[in-house]
Design an enzyme around this catalytic site. Sequence first.
Site, mmCIF file in Angstrom:
data_model
loop_
_atom_site.group_PDB
_atom_site.id
_atom_site.type_symbol
_atom_site.label_atom_id
_atom_site.label_comp_id
_atom_site.label_asym_id
_atom_site.label_seq_id
_atom_site.Cartn_x
_atom_site.Cartn_y
_atom_site.Cartn_z
ATOM 1 N N THR A 26 -4.838 17.362 26.448
ATOM 2 C CA THR A 26 -5.234 18.568 27.200
ATOM 3 C C THR A 26 -5.883 19.615 26.312
ATOM 4 O OG1 THR A 26 -3.507 18.304 28.836
ATOM 5 C CG2 THR A 26 -4.315 20.521 28.527
ATOM 6 N N SER B 236 -3.355 11.126 26.487
ATOM 7 C CA SER B 236 -2.303 10.384 25.772
ATOM 8 C C SER B 236 -1.585 9.376 26.663
ATOM 9 C CB SER B 236 -1.313 11.337 25.096
ATOM 10 O OG SER B 236 -0.408 11.878 26.012
ATOM 11 N N THR C 269 0.225 15.870 25.400
ATOM 12 C CA THR C 269 1.675 16.113 25.416
ATOM 13 C C THR C 269 2.457 14.980 26.089
ATOM 14 O OG1 THR C 269 1.518 17.327 27.507
ATOM 15 C CG2 THR C 269 1.395 18.625 25.459
HETATM 16 N N1 ASP Z 1 -2.342 14.097 30.243
HETATM 17 C C1 ASP Z 1 -2.436 14.924 29.054
HETATM 18 C C2 ASP Z 1 -2.222 14.053 27.833
HETATM 19 O O1 ASP Z 1 -1.121 13.692 27.555
HETATM 20 C C3 ASP Z 1 -1.423 16.000 29.081
HETATM 21 C C4 ASP Z 1 -1.447 16.932 27.924
HETATM 22 O O2 ASP Z 1 -2.060 16.730 26.911
HETATM 23 O O3 ASP Z 1 -0.774 17.979 28.029
HETATM 24 O O4 ASP Z 1 -3.179 13.700 27.178
#
Ligand code: ASP
Length: 333
Positions: free
Chosen positions: A12, A54, A85
Amino acid sequence: MKKVLLIGTGGTIASELSGEGLIPVLTTGQLLSYVPEISSLCDVDCIQLFSVDSTNITPQHWLLLVQAIREAYDCYDGFVICHGTDTMAYTAAALSYLIQGSPKPIVLTGAQKPIVFDSTDSKTNLRDSFLCATSSLCGVMVVFNGKVIAGTRAKKTRTKSFEAFSSINYPDLAHLQDGYLIEYIRLACYEKPVFYDTLNDRVGLMKLIPGTESDLLEYHLGRSDALIIESFGVGGLPSYQDSAMQKLLRKAVDCGKTIVLTTQVENEGSNVSVYNVGFRLKSDLRLLEGFDMTTEALVAKLMWILGQTKDPGKIRKLFYTPVDNDMLVIKDC
Ligand code: ASP
């Protein structure tokens, strides 16, 4: 001035809005331009290892990260990895096993809102991560929303708010406030880190629900060298279906598979000897117990251990040997 390597992987923090949701497109160099004060803290080099949400991270990506850090290790004082995350806790745990005893800080961070948004946690998390990466902290850690969490203890516990990560069954290593680092615990480190470059990704995870049937267990056992069973409360296994699960597990352990019993409850860990449904499992079936470890750390630890050995005695010994304070409560092992 200290030197830090910033490693981009996507997430993100590096995302922009497309017509079909957020996509990670920004490079580490672009991320850095949003937090100019970092240049007064240290010299920074940037690499973009990959750019993925991710959700798409696999154990192969963990090995790429290890390789990048290993190759650059002697040239830098610390490392900051920008990561999505959603699976950051798995990556943090994996790096804790694959790079052990690092005297230099290896920091994972990310954000709940992209750096290009007006309201974002990206800039604070990035700045705090560089404060940690230029400090005397050591080992692998997650830096997020003012908390510094041991890589083996991090878990994403909130999907939307900035306070996304918690340290499970272990205190935070440090806090960051107004640009100051307040350190409480330092992870143990060696003079030089020990790097590992092999994993066995044939590790499965099965979460019990009321009424889970033994066929599902049989399926999991058929495709895994190690299986983690997230059972209920302090732990146990259903004895309905004529104890079919126990029979399957005995056969699997006799064939050299590793079975770990843990809990699906987030806090306080397992203690399978408390109830009759768990009392005999460890002695009769030679199962391992997760105790206070997170499921993320169990997954990563088993992949690391099984990448080193197939010997059940060595697996047991490595499993119950704490790494970066991943496990504190060790009984009758
Ligand atoms: N879907 C995103 C990821 O994990 C969520 C984030 O980065 O907060 O790449």
